[in-house]
Design an enzyme around this catalytic site. Sequence first.
Site, short mmCIF file in Angstrom:
data_model
loop_
_atom_site.label_atom_id
_atom_site.label_comp_id
_atom_site.label_asym_id
_atom_site.label_seq_id
_atom_site.Cartn_x
_atom_site.Cartn_y
_atom_site.Cartn_z
N LEU A 1 -27.95 9.22 76.79
CA LEU A 1 -27.93 10.61 77.26
C LEU A 1 -26.86 11.34 76.48
O LEU A 1 -25.76 10.82 76.28
CB LEU A 1 -27.56 10.66 78.75
CG LEU A 1 -27.38 12.07 79.34
CD1 LEU A 1 -28.74 12.76 79.52
CD2 LEU A 1 -26.66 12.03 80.68
N HIS B 1 -13.78 22.21 93.74
CA HIS B 1 -13.92 21.71 92.37
C HIS B 1 -13.85 20.18 92.34
O HIS B 1 -14.58 19.53 91.60
CB HIS B 1 -12.83 22.32 91.47
CG HIS B 1 -12.88 23.82 91.39
ND1 HIS B 1 -14.06 24.51 91.24
CD2 HIS B 1 -11.90 24.76 91.42
CE1 HIS B 1 -13.79 25.81 91.20
NE2 HIS B 1 -12.50 25.99 91.31
N TRP C 1 -10.71 31.90 82.48
CA TRP C 1 -9.26 31.95 82.20
C TRP C 1 -8.57 33.04 83.02
O TRP C 1 -7.37 33.00 83.23
CB TRP C 1 -9.00 32.21 80.71
CG TRP C 1 -9.34 31.06 79.79
CD1 TRP C 1 -10.33 31.04 78.86
CD2 TRP C 1 -8.70 29.78 79.70
NE1 TRP C 1 -10.34 29.82 78.20
CE2 TRP C 1 -9.34 29.03 78.70
CE3 TRP C 1 -7.63 29.18 80.38
CZ2 TRP C 1 -8.97 27.73 78.35
CZ3 TRP C 1 -7.25 27.88 80.03
CH2 TRP C 1 -7.92 27.17 79.03
N ASP D 1 -22.43 26.23 90.24
CA ASP D 1 -21.79 27.35 90.93
C ASP D 1 -21.69 27.07 92.43
O ASP D 1 -22.54 26.37 92.99
CB ASP D 1 -22.60 28.63 90.67
CG ASP D 1 -21.82 29.88 91.04
OD1 ASP D 1 -20.59 29.79 91.25
OD2 ASP D 1 -22.45 30.95 91.13
C1 FPP Z 1 -18.13 27.49 89.86
O1 FPP Z 1 -17.80 27.60 91.22
C2 FPP Z 1 -17.56 26.29 89.29
C3 FPP Z 1 -16.55 26.26 88.36
C4 FPP Z 1 -15.93 27.48 87.83
C5 FPP Z 1 -15.98 25.00 87.88
C6 FPP Z 1 -16.94 23.88 87.67
C7 FPP Z 1 -16.19 22.62 87.66
C8 FPP Z 1 -16.60 21.47 88.20
C9 FPP Z 1 -17.92 21.27 88.78
C10 FPP Z 1 -15.71 20.28 88.26
C11 FPP Z 1 -15.15 19.85 86.96
C12 FPP Z 1 -16.09 19.14 86.12
C13 FPP Z 1 -15.74 18.54 84.97
C14 FPP Z 1 -16.77 17.87 84.17
C15 FPP Z 1 -14.36 18.56 84.48
P1 FPP Z 1 -16.97 28.86 91.73
O2 FPP Z 1 -15.55 28.47 91.79
O3 FPP Z 1 -17.28 30.04 90.87
O4 FPP Z 1 -17.58 29.01 93.16
P2 FPP Z 1 -17.76 30.37 94.01
O5 FPP Z 1 -18.71 31.24 93.24
O6 FPP Z 1 -18.35 29.87 95.29
O7 FPP Z 1 -16.40 30.96 94.18
#
Ligand code: FPP
Length: 246
Positions: free
Chosen positions: A135, A41, A73, A24
């Site tokens: 792993l 991301h 989504w 997060d």
């Molecule tokens: C949460 O941060 C993160 C996500 C919703 C996406 C997680 C994706 C990745 C770490 C990269 C992709 C990885 C793979 C393996 C394809 P947020 O956007 O909710 O952050 P915020 O709470 O600060 O807005």
Amino acid sequence: MVDDRLAQLKSNGDVPRHVAIIMDGNGRWARSRFLPRTMGHHKGMKSVREVVEGAIEAGVEMLTLFAFSRENWSRPSSEVAALMDLLADYVAKETSRLRKNGVRTRVLGDRSSLSGAALEAVETVEQATKDESRLQLGLCISYSGREELTRAARMIAADVEAGRLDIENIDEQAVSSRLYTAALPDPDLLIRTSGEQRISNFLLWQIAYTELYVTSVLWPDFTREDLFEAILDYQRRERRFGRVSA
Ligand code: FPP
């Protein structure tokens, strides 16, 4: 410093076999740098590589990452598209490295909602790494803990209706074996980054006795050193599973 932590956690023994992570803080990381959320991301994908390799160094056997929730989504369509592109990008860039490092990769979640390209990426990485065993990496995509449990209930009902299962034989194993994580033991340690103290519909059944570790580090800044720190913290705890101390 990072080597000291690794040596320390190895000498302590009792490395968690299964670590789960709620990644997060990508959006906040980007906002604080006046960058678009998608840059967070992108940088977060580098942290994924970092923890996969850190987990191998530490001797963790299973790593389950929350990459995209069913609720995600509902984000703006441009962000959803960027996250799906990132999944395809991850598979394209990392598959050979995952195989070289012995990482069996599986995607957990409702794949019926994935687009053709995302589904193709998922099947490519699963197929290419299916014989690896150092792993086990679980990427939770379009995942919801409640959906997973509802799906298991539906499967149990279908088995009862078809005469394959007696109601008296519905036990915890009957549920566990119908979850996306059927082949895995429950996580020993759940890490959440960015300081939020929530479970957010992640592995609801599986974390009944999991140790929780929340760090204020934002996911794009999370390094293997932070993973080792979380494991060291875990090793200082006493797990009682509802019993009294020895
Ligand atoms: C949460 O941060 C993160 C996500 C919703 C996406 C997680 C994706 C990745 C770490 C990269 C992709 C990885 C793979 C393996 C394809 P947020 O956007 O909710 O952050 P915020 O709470 O600060 O807005």
